[in-house]
Motif scaffolding. Structure first.
Motif, PDB file in Angstrom:
ATOM      1  N   PRO A 186      16.065  41.587  23.415  1.00 61.97           N
ATOM      2  CA  PRO A 186      15.819  43.024  23.305  1.00 61.97           C
ATOM      3  C   PRO A 186      14.494  43.375  23.991  1.00 61.97           C
ATOM      4  O   PRO A 186      13.626  42.516  24.150  1.00 61.97           O
ATOM      5  CB  PRO A 186      15.720  43.255  21.788  1.00 61.97           C
ATOM      6  CG  PRO A 186      16.291  42.029  21.154  1.00 61.97           C
ATOM      7  CD  PRO A 186      16.066  40.903  22.109  1.00 61.97           C
ATOM      8  N   ASP A 235      16.241  48.262  19.351  1.00 66.37           N
ATOM      9  CA  ASP A 235      15.935  46.909  19.830  1.00 66.37           C
ATOM     10  C   ASP A 235      15.750  45.943  18.664  1.00 66.37           C
ATOM     11  O   ASP A 235      16.110  44.767  18.752  1.00 66.37           O
ATOM     12  CB  ASP A 235      14.674  46.928  20.695  1.00 66.37           C
ATOM     13  CG  ASP A 235      14.886  47.606  22.031  1.00 66.37           C
ATOM     14  OD1 ASP A 235      15.915  47.349  22.671  1.00 66.37           O
ATOM     15  OD2 ASP A 235      14.021  48.407  22.439  1.00 66.37           O
ATOM     16  N   LYS A 293      18.984  44.289  17.585  1.00 70.48           N
ATOM     17  CA  LYS A 293      19.739  43.467  18.532  1.00 70.48           C
ATOM     18  C   LYS A 293      19.448  41.986  18.316  1.00 70.48           C
ATOM     19  O   LYS A 293      18.332  41.605  17.947  1.00 70.48           O
ATOM     20  CB  LYS A 293      19.375  43.854  19.968  1.00 70.48           C
ATOM     21  CG  LYS A 293      19.787  45.260  20.351  1.00 70.48           C
ATOM     22  CD  LYS A 293      19.335  45.573  21.777  1.00 70.48           C
ATOM     23  CE  LYS A 293      19.705  46.992  22.174  1.00 70.48           C
ATOM     24  NZ  LYS A 293      19.227  47.315  23.539  1.00 70.48           N
TER      25      LYS A 293
END
Length: 217
Positions: A119, A197, A200
């Motif tokens: 990410p 992010d 992820k």
């Protein structure tokens, strides 16, 4: 060293080919040695020690390195006065940190499978990485670069980064960072750029070699 960066804190990566003549390192900077190939023997203030390929250790005070193969020595100089320019340098960069108190010098190894992408993220401090094997595509801010085995790069920690493994197999790099002391004990330095992010998967394997506290006045 002369110029505007003469007395700034600095992180430097050196490479040495071990052979008949030992490598002597003077006291001063804080150092971590990674054995790329062969076997390393160290004599320093901690005594006589050995280290095998794809492993590493921190050096204490003046050190003599012998053995066979190739080693990488990461050096953190908090004063900037011990920097040594010679043909062994791979990469050197001034250090700017955004935290007070002691520094934590951390050495680890990051491995990812083919196609894996991190990410977008930063870290709690700056550092130098060097790719052991594989191939990466690095997106740092608005810049893109393909990184091959043996290449080294510096990250500030605050610039957003995405790293993608573009090789057909695994990729791995050795990383040395300067972090806040509160992260001692292997606490994560990873800072996702956005909440998306943060959710992820990171798809990497982290092997911690060790840590060293650097006092600051």
């Amino acid at each position: 060293m002369t110029g505007s960066h003469a007395d700034l804190p600095r992180i430097t990566l050196y490479e040495y080919d071990l052979g008949a003549t030992p490598v002597d390192l003077a006291a001063g900077p804080y150092r971590f040695a990674y054995v790329e190939t062969g076997a390393l023997r160290v004599e320093d203030a901690s005594g006589a020690r050995t280290c095998a390929a794809d492993d590493g250790l921190f050096l204490t005070g003046p050190a003599q390195l012998s053995g066979e193969g190739r080693i990488w020595v990461y050096e953190v100089d908090p004063t900037g006065t011990a920097f040594k320019w010679d043909r062994s340098i791979i990469l050197s960069h001034p250090l700017a940190v955004a935290f007070d108190g002691p520094w934590l010098m951390r050495a680890d190894r990051i491995e990812s499978p083919s196609g894996a992408a991190t990410p977008r993220h930063g870290h709690r401090g700056p550092g130098i990485r060097r790719l052991v094997y594989g191939r990466l595509l690095a997106e740092v801010g608005d810049h893109f670069a393909r990184i091959a085995a043996g290449q080294a790069w510096f990250e500030t920690g605050h610039d957003p980064v995405i790293g993608t493994n573009i090789s057909d197999g695994n990729s791995a790099f050795v990383r040395v960072m300067v972090l806040p002391a509160e992260l001692e004990g292997g606490k994560s330095s990873f800072m996702p750029t956005t909440p998306a992010d943060a959710g992820k998967p990171r798809a990497v394997t982290n092997r911690l070699f060790g840590e060293c506290l650097i006092p600051r006045s």
